[in-house]
Design a protein around this motif. Sequence first.
Motif, PDB file in Angstrom:
ATOM      1  N   PHE A  56       0.831  -1.207   0.000  1.00  0.00           N
ATOM      2  CA  PHE A  56       0.000   0.000   0.000  1.00  0.00           C
ATOM      3  C   PHE A  56       0.867   1.258   0.000  1.00  0.00           C
ATOM      4  CE2 PHE A  56      -2.354   3.071   2.863  1.00  0.00           C
ATOM      5  CZ  PHE A  56      -3.177   3.568   1.873  1.00  0.00           C
ATOM      6  N   GLY A  57       1.892   1.285   0.871  1.00  0.00           N
ATOM      7  CA  GLY A  57       2.789   2.440   0.928  1.00  0.00           C
ATOM      8  C   GLY A  57       3.543   2.659  -0.371  1.00  0.00           C
ATOM      9  N   SER A  58       3.975   1.560  -1.013  1.00  0.00           N
ATOM     10  CA  SER A  58       4.705   1.676  -2.279  1.00  0.00           C
ATOM     11  C   SER A  58       3.810   2.206  -3.396  1.00  0.00           C
ATOM     12  CB  SER A  58       5.290   0.313  -2.677  1.00  0.00           C
ATOM     13  OG  SER A  58       6.229  -0.107  -1.724  1.00  0.00           O
ATOM     14  N   ILE A  59       2.560   1.743  -3.434  1.00  0.00           N
ATOM     15  CA  ILE A  59       1.614   2.242  -4.441  1.00  0.00           C
ATOM     16  C   ILE A  59       1.376   3.736  -4.240  1.00  0.00           C
ATOM     17  CG2 ILE A  59      -0.802   2.165  -5.190  1.00  0.00           C
ATOM     18  CD1 ILE A  59      -0.700  -0.873  -4.669  1.00  0.00           C
ATOM     19  N   GLN A  60       1.153   4.134  -2.990  1.00  0.00           N
ATOM     20  CA  GLN A  60       0.932   5.559  -2.728  1.00  0.00           C
ATOM     21  C   GLN A  60       2.155   6.393  -3.109  1.00  0.00           C
ATOM     22  OE1 GLN A  60      -0.545   5.932   1.365  1.00  0.00           O
ATOM     23  NE2 GLN A  60      -2.494   6.489   0.451  1.00  0.00           N
ATOM     24  N   ARG A  61       3.332   5.875  -2.817  1.00  0.00           N
ATOM     25  CA  ARG A  61       4.555   6.622  -3.135  1.00  0.00           C
ATOM     26  C   ARG A  61       4.691   6.848  -4.631  1.00  0.00           C
ATOM     27  NH1 ARG A  61       7.665   3.360  -0.323  1.00  0.00           N
ATOM     28  NH2 ARG A  61       8.874   2.623  -2.071  1.00  0.00           N
ATOM     29  N   GLU A  62       4.251   5.881  -5.432  1.00  0.00           N
ATOM     30  CA  GLU A  62       4.309   6.024  -6.892  1.00  0.00           C
ATOM     31  C   GLU A  62       3.160   6.873  -7.425  1.00  0.00           C
ATOM     32  OE1 GLU A  62       6.781   4.950  -8.874  1.00  0.00           O
ATOM     33  OE2 GLU A  62       7.785   4.286  -7.050  1.00  0.00           O
TER      34      GLU A  62
END
Length: 197
Positions: A56-62
């Motif tokens: 979830f954090g990686s998707i938001q960061r992108e």
Amino acid sequence: MKGPVPIQDSLASDTEPSNAIKLLHLLFLSTSWGMQVWVTFVAGFVMSRHLPRHTFGSIQRELFPYYFHISSTCAFLNLTLFAMSHPGERLGEEHTAQIIIFLVCIAASVLNTQWFGRVASDTVAELQLVERRHGLGQEVGLAGSEPRRQLRASNPSYGQLARRFALHHALSSLCNLLCIVCNGLSLHHLAAQLSAL
């Protein structure tokens, strides 16, 4: 035989924005507001409850840099189109309020794009590195909050990162909500001008 056109009516028709300008203004405003409502109230909640935290954090960061840049661009274009359609010498209180709303939306969007959102995303990456070393991050939803709490207590640098993230995430969320409110007020203004659907 028609009489002369009153000066006031003539001025109103001379400054009436074209249908293309109206369409662009509505397109940018509705795109921005719809995207903000979807990302904030639908996508974020669904992903946070069904994906591992690090995913979830990686998707938001992108995703967030695009989201913030699109919001900033739409806010700037909305202000530009609105200002072009309402000459300064004819601005009433309502039009001045709309311009202020657009300026607030631009300021909040730019703050998110250039500062709060960026710092929150960078801090998430740092938090994830520490958590991976301790076997954390694959839990889904609210699961795993106790091990993170223990890690904050035992690792001061992780605790400091967590506080930094919480602060910038809160400020980023505040800016985002401010943009949603501003765009909602602008849509309300447009709806009040409609004579029919």
